[in-house]
Scaffold this motif. Structure first.
Motif, short mmCIF file in Angstrom:
data_model
loop_
_atom_site.label_atom_id
_atom_site.label_comp_id
_atom_site.label_asym_id
_atom_site.label_seq_id
_atom_site.Cartn_x
_atom_site.Cartn_y
_atom_site.Cartn_z
N ARG C 29 0.81 -1.22 0.00
CA ARG C 29 0.00 0.00 0.00
C ARG C 29 0.84 1.27 0.00
NH1 ARG C 29 -5.50 -0.40 -0.92
NH2 ARG C 29 -6.02 1.16 0.64
N ARG C 30 1.92 1.24 0.71
CA ARG C 30 2.73 2.45 0.83
C ARG C 30 3.63 2.67 -0.38
NH1 ARG C 30 2.66 2.74 7.10
NH2 ARG C 30 3.28 4.90 7.09
N LYS C 110 0.36 -13.87 2.26
CA LYS C 110 -1.02 -13.43 2.48
C LYS C 110 -1.55 -12.74 1.24
CE LYS C 110 -0.59 -12.99 7.41
NZ LYS C 110 -1.18 -12.42 8.60
N ASP C 112 -4.34 -12.71 -0.22
CA ASP C 112 -5.71 -12.21 -0.24
C ASP C 112 -5.80 -10.79 0.27
OD1 ASP C 112 -4.81 -13.51 2.05
OD2 ASP C 112 -6.81 -13.47 2.91
N GLN C 113 -4.75 -10.32 0.95
CA GLN C 113 -4.79 -8.94 1.40
C GLN C 113 -4.43 -7.99 0.27
OE1 GLN C 113 -2.38 -8.27 4.83
NE2 GLN C 113 -3.61 -9.61 6.08
N TRP C 165 8.26 -17.04 9.36
CA TRP C 165 8.23 -16.22 10.57
C TRP C 165 9.51 -15.40 10.76
CZ3 TRP C 165 4.70 -14.24 13.39
CH2 TRP C 165 4.96 -13.80 14.68
N GLN C 168 9.57 -11.72 10.63
CA GLN C 168 9.02 -10.90 11.70
C GLN C 168 10.09 -10.32 12.61
OE1 GLN C 168 5.77 -10.18 11.85
NE2 GLN C 168 5.47 -11.41 10.01
N ASN D 24 -7.32 -7.53 10.89
CA ASN D 24 -6.77 -8.84 10.58
C ASN D 24 -7.15 -9.29 9.18
OD1 ASN D 24 -5.38 -9.41 12.87
ND2 ASN D 24 -7.21 -10.09 13.96
N ARG D 25 -8.34 -8.93 8.81
CA ARG D 25 -8.81 -9.35 7.50
C ARG D 25 -8.10 -8.56 6.41
NH1 ARG D 25 -14.45 -10.16 8.76
NH2 ARG D 25 -14.94 -8.02 8.19
N LYS D 26 -7.85 -7.30 6.67
CA LYS D 26 -7.42 -6.42 5.58
C LYS D 26 -6.03 -5.83 5.73
CE LYS D 26 -11.83 -5.31 3.89
NZ LYS D 26 -12.39 -4.46 2.85
N GLY D 27 -5.49 -5.89 6.93
CA GLY D 27 -4.24 -5.19 7.15
C GLY D 27 -4.50 -3.76 7.58
N ARG D 29 -3.48 -0.76 6.57
CA ARG D 29 -3.78 0.28 5.60
C ARG D 29 -5.16 0.14 4.99
NH1 ARG D 29 -0.19 4.63 5.23
NH2 ARG D 29 -0.40 4.76 2.97
N ARG D 30 -5.55 -1.08 4.72
CA ARG D 30 -6.83 -1.28 4.03
C ARG D 30 -8.01 -1.22 4.98
NH1 ARG D 30 -6.39 -5.44 -0.99
NH2 ARG D 30 -6.08 -3.63 -2.32
N ASN D 106 -4.28 -12.96 15.92
CA ASN D 106 -3.48 -12.62 14.75
C ASN D 106 -2.66 -11.35 14.94
OD1 ASN D 106 -2.62 -13.35 12.31
ND2 ASN D 106 -4.50 -12.90 11.21
N ILE D 108 -0.88 -10.41 17.23
CA ILE D 108 0.47 -10.62 17.74
C ILE D 108 1.46 -10.75 16.61
CG2 ILE D 108 1.91 -12.17 19.11
CD1 ILE D 108 -0.52 -12.94 20.67
N ILE D 109 0.96 -11.25 15.53
CA ILE D 109 1.84 -11.68 14.47
C ILE D 109 2.36 -10.53 13.64
CG2 ILE D 109 1.88 -13.03 12.34
CD1 ILE D 109 0.00 -14.97 13.75
N LYS D 110 1.50 -9.52 13.46
CA LYS D 110 1.93 -8.45 12.56
C LYS D 110 2.51 -7.25 13.28
CE LYS D 110 -1.56 -8.65 9.24
NZ LYS D 110 -2.22 -7.58 8.56
N PRO D 111 3.73 -6.96 13.04
CA PRO D 111 4.36 -5.82 13.73
C PRO D 111 4.09 -4.53 12.97
CG PRO D 111 5.98 -6.97 12.42
CD PRO D 111 4.64 -7.58 12.07
N GLN D 113 4.92 -1.92 10.04
CA GLN D 113 5.79 -0.74 10.13
C GLN D 113 4.94 0.51 10.30
OE1 GLN D 113 4.65 -2.39 7.53
NE2 GLN D 113 6.00 -2.03 5.79
#
Lengths: 194, 194, 194, 194
Positions: C29-30, C110, C112-113, C165, C168, D24-27, D29-30, D106, D108-111, D113
């Motif tokens: 996206r960015r 991922k 689907d995102q 992983w 991450q 979680n579904r979209k991230g 930004r979305r 979920n 937890i998984i995505k840090p 940026q």
DNA sequence: TATGAATGAGGTTTCATTCAT
DNA sequence: AATGAATGAAACCTCATTCAT
């Protein structure tokens, strides 16, 4: 007047004072209802019990400030002193308001940026009255041969314009104190009408 | 300079003119990018092709107008005439600008607590330069014994303030023509510095 | 293939490389079309000569990265070495891609995102193929008695999951080099299938 | 705690849950504020009554989910069983979370940026704490000679990574039940640390 | 082929205003 | 008389996409 009415008026006055403070600090657009209410430990919703809307609140701020100023000017006009001295004191008063009630005064100066046509008119009336006091002292000063100019209206505009401009540059930390300014402006502006 | 660059600059200028018009009418906060764009039959998105953001656009408005005006004033200072006459002409020029380019020139007047410190400085510099030209004519006039006052800076502020104020009330349909105003103002304002 | 076609392909490749770089740095996206074009001293308008839209461009980034990785994996599978050694090398390859093509790989993880249903399918196919190579080495390793587990699919998921992983937390400035990681991961993951 | 405060917190929690789901579904930004609000039949404007901005909202999502999960894990560590058994149970717990509270966990998984440094730190702290519980069971297991590996940190990453990956493919309609998965994963992952 | 310019949909944020309680 | 909560219009800004040249 019932006690409850008195209380209401007192509260309105408090709110107006708070609004004047915030609006002076931030200008009309940046001043938020929330901040005005916060100053009094109220919530913004409450303000609408006392005032129809923001415009109405700020409008009443004006009325208050301007009627106060008008009153002061009138008292100077009625003093038993020379017209030059009357004008000196009126100049001092105007400068004080222009500095201390900067933003509120600003709205009087450019009311069309702030107010809807509906509320514009009453303001213009007060404004006109206010300016009329300067006209009067000049005209009467001419009649009594203290002043000599041919265009009193334009002289009045020069006076008010130059004093309103002070807002643009005045800072309490600057070189001159308000009292000094009042004196110098009076000296120089008297020269215009002499 | 390439043709494309010229075109770009021209467009930027058009946008600036539109922005000046709207901002003067409404003030910084009330002027919207949409309206500025609409004036030129563009969409607000397009503005961002030419300017980084609203602040940047308005900043360039200031810059442009101020530097242009400064240039004109300088020419009078360099003429071979008495200081009183120089000042008269500068007054006439300033009034003419204030009236005929009302919307453009108005920008000089509002410092707006809008600009980030980064952009505020360049503006203040140009502004200072412009005012400095009036300072100079007054100071030099004093040195040549044409003027006598002790506070040339404040005199300058009275001059500029009173002239800027003309915008608030002047109308071509009004009683006085611009030429008459130029003369009366010069007469009265010269008294201030004499 | 004509020369002009060759040139076209070469340009497309350049753009893909630039896109991979930017997307890896910033995420889908960015990453803006402007920046991708800027890297090649082009303007974003030009990109649309080569790619239908952003999604298409990024989709082709994937294809490129993933087919490259697949190719590498296949070469390991065909080497004349033990299955354990084959798996070790495949692990090393996957880790390298996961680290060096972080964001691109992320999109594969991922999809689907990022992608519309239309383009989702081809990606899932490639992805499935890719995973199948790990399945194969495990299944064949079991057939040759090098590995012993009963649930090869789940083992494969543990392998890929644990390696994905790495993104991450991995940082080039961190304690372990990529080469060390490749070795330790191989050691520990081989234990899973043994 | 007053009733009104409780209500506020409950609403905030509802919003957080909605946000977690969408993000979680979209991230990050979305996911749009509008969608998050829509899920609760609110308007996006309302969200700003509860959260300063989008970043703040998502930040609180992270915080909430992470601290909750940490608490649960700690209880297993304090049971009086072998380290292998402790680890088995922690694995089971983590998998259960990852499956049954998929969307919540979920996070937890995505840090991402996404976070400003200011907000990133608290998240990393809690994250670190959570991972630290796995570190501890492995380290103590080594000290008690139940486990033998040299790189406990990397082993932990393999464990968490492989388990988090389950979300990517798990479906209740799929071949294996959650209980089966918990057992197989425990079996295979214990091999890593043995 | 390439680009400069324009567009418009969509996103975040602010805030005056309303209203049930 | 006061407030907590919600609203929605309007503002700024971004950026993928289009298209004449």
């Amino acid at each position: 007047m019932k006690l409850s009415e008195k209380k209401l008026l007192k509260k309105k006055e408090e709110i107006i004072l708070s609004a004047v403070k915030i609006v002076n600090r931030k200008g009309y657009r940046r001043a938020t209802m929330e901040e005005i209410a916060g100053e009094l430990l109220m919530t913004k919703g409450s303000l609408y019990y006392y005032f129809k809307n923001k415009e109405d609140l700020v409008f009443q701020c004006h009325e208050k400030v301007l009627s106060q100023a008008t009153e002061e000017l009138e008292s100077h006009l009625n003093e038993c002193i020379s017209y030059e001295e009357k004008l000196r004191r009126m100049i001092a008063t105007h400068i004080q308001y222009a500095i201390e009630e900067k933003e509120t005064f600003n709205m009087i100066i450019k009311p069309d940026q702030t107010f809807s046509t509906e509320q514009l008119n009453p303001i213009l009336v007060i404004r006109h009255e206010y300016a009329g006091l300067f006209d009067r002292v000049i005209r009467e000063g001419i009649a009594h041969r203290e002043f000599t100019i041919k265009e009193p209206k334009i002289a009045r505009m020069i006076l008010l314009g130059s004093m309103n401009w002070i807002q643009q540059w005045y800072s309490p930390q600057g070189g001159k104190s308000m009292e000094e300014l009042q004196e110098i402006y009076a000296d120089y502006l008297i020269k215009v009408v002499k």
